[in-house]
Design an enzyme around this catalytic site. Structure first.
Site, PDB file in Angstrom:
ATOM      1  N   ASP A   1       0.733  -1.034  -0.070  1.00 31.15           N
ATOM      2  CA  ASP A   1      -0.124   0.230  -0.082  1.00 31.15           C
ATOM      3  C   ASP A   1       0.908   1.504  -0.001  1.00 31.15           C
ATOM      4  O   ASP A   1       1.921   1.164   0.510  1.00 31.15           O
ATOM      5  CB  ASP A   1      -0.739   0.138   1.216  1.00 31.15           C
ATOM      6  CG  ASP A   1      -2.061  -0.905   1.130  1.00 31.15           C
ATOM      7  OD1 ASP A   1      -2.229  -1.811   0.167  1.00 31.15           O
ATOM      8  OD2 ASP A   1      -2.826  -0.912   1.936  1.00 31.15           O
TER       9      ASP A   1
ATOM     10  N   HIS B 113       3.692  -2.229   3.336  1.00 29.73           N
ATOM     11  CA  HIS B 113       3.761  -0.852   2.744  1.00 29.73           C
ATOM     12  C   HIS B 113       5.062  -0.584   2.200  1.00 29.73           C
ATOM     13  O   HIS B 113       6.069  -0.936   2.818  1.00 29.73           O
ATOM     14  CB  HIS B 113       3.454   0.476   3.748  1.00 29.73           C
ATOM     15  CG  HIS B 113       2.108   0.082   4.335  1.00 29.73           C
ATOM     16  ND1 HIS B 113       1.882  -0.636   5.596  1.00 29.73           N
ATOM     17  CD2 HIS B 113       0.887   0.864   4.390  1.00 29.73           C
ATOM     18  CE1 HIS B 113       0.497  -0.739   5.843  1.00 29.73           C
ATOM     19  NE2 HIS B 113       0.004   0.228   5.076  1.00 29.73           N
TER      20      HIS B 113
END
Length: 282
Positions: free
Chosen positions: A108, A254
């Site tokens: 992400d 992430h």
């Protein structure tokens, strides 16, 4: 005087025998009622056994009837669920629906100009395809990385323009976040995303429905979260992912945190050693 005393008839007199017979008769007189009581007890015991057997049969019959009723209700519930699935298709996913030891690595908040290229090199060395949920602002700043992600076979998806909490926004506000990001992704890659991961996983049931109807997006969440955004260190990130990943898992990470990128060699090597194979979410 003789060494042995001769037995005398009086030692075994009939009086003693009569006395013995009288004692026996007296004993029997007291024992007979006890024997009669024992007979009654045995009769009652048989009656109790019959009664218990009857209760057992009754309870068993009720249990079987109840089990059959539960089975019928479960079958009816399953049929209703299948009918509902036909008329109301699944919108949200938190695991990949495949047979076998497959998992999906997802990243992400990118692309990051500095960190995402390092991750792409590592994924390429393992021949792994991942799914990237992109922030529109970062797409606009790094379109060439998005182009590379698509060229190398990765899946790209919408993660909003600026990472707000969609559940607290108006429909128009949400619509603007998603449309602006979709436009940036299409401009950078030529592809239209099919998936949405709401920031923080925060989205209402009503939003899911209208977003799916308007944009066609499936909502993708996760079932493994190493909390790498808290920056606990590469070893902690690796251990958390290894501990919680199972077949079908969607792993959240992430590609904007250095510690996450540093953890990935450990993560990928160990997951492969466990026999897992990697797929994109779609």
């Amino acid at each position: 005087m003789p060494l042995f005393r001769e037995k005398r008839e009086s030692d075994f007199s009939l009086d003693k025998i009569d006395t013995f017979d009288q004692s026996t008769r007296t004993t029997l007189r007291y024992i007979r009622p006890l024997l009669d009581t024992a007979k009654v007890w045995r009769s009652r015991k048989k009656s109790m056994l019959v009664y218990r057997l009857f209760l057992f049969c009754l309870i068993t019959s009720v249990g079987i009837a109840s089990a059959r009723a539960d089975d019928a209700a479960a079958t009816e519930s399953t049929q209703k669920a299948k009918a509902a699935a036909t008329t109301d298709p699944v919108i949200t996913f938190d695991w990949v629906h495949v047979d076998g030891p497959y998992i999906a690595m997802t990243f992400d908040d990118g692309p990051s100009a500095k960190l995402t290229p390092k991750l792409l090199e590592l994924l390429a060395s393992h021949h792994i395809k991942a799914t990237f949920f992109l922030i529109g602002q970062n797409v606009a700043e790094n379109p060439e990385i998005v182009t590379r992600e698509v060229r190398e076979g990765h899946e790209i998806a919408n993660h909003s323009w600026s990472h707000p909490n969609l559940a607290k926004m108006s429909d128009d506000g949400v619509r603007g976040q998603l449309q602006k990001t979709e436009d940036a992704i299409r401009s950078a890659s030529g592809n239209r995303p099919a998936l949405l991961r709401p920031p923080y996983g925060s989205i209402t049931a009503r939003q899911k429905k209208w977003i799916n109807q308007e944009f066609g997006y499936k909502i993708v969440l996760w079932d493994v979260d190493p909390l790498d955004w808290r920056r606990p260190g590469p070893n902690v990130v690796c251990n958390r992912i290894l501990k919680n990943t199972r077949a079908g898992s969607i792993v959240l990470a992430h590609d904007i945190h250095p510690g996450t990128i540093e953890a990935m060699p450990c993560v990928l090597n160990q997951l492969e050693a466990k026999g897992f194979k990697f797929v994109t979410v779609s």
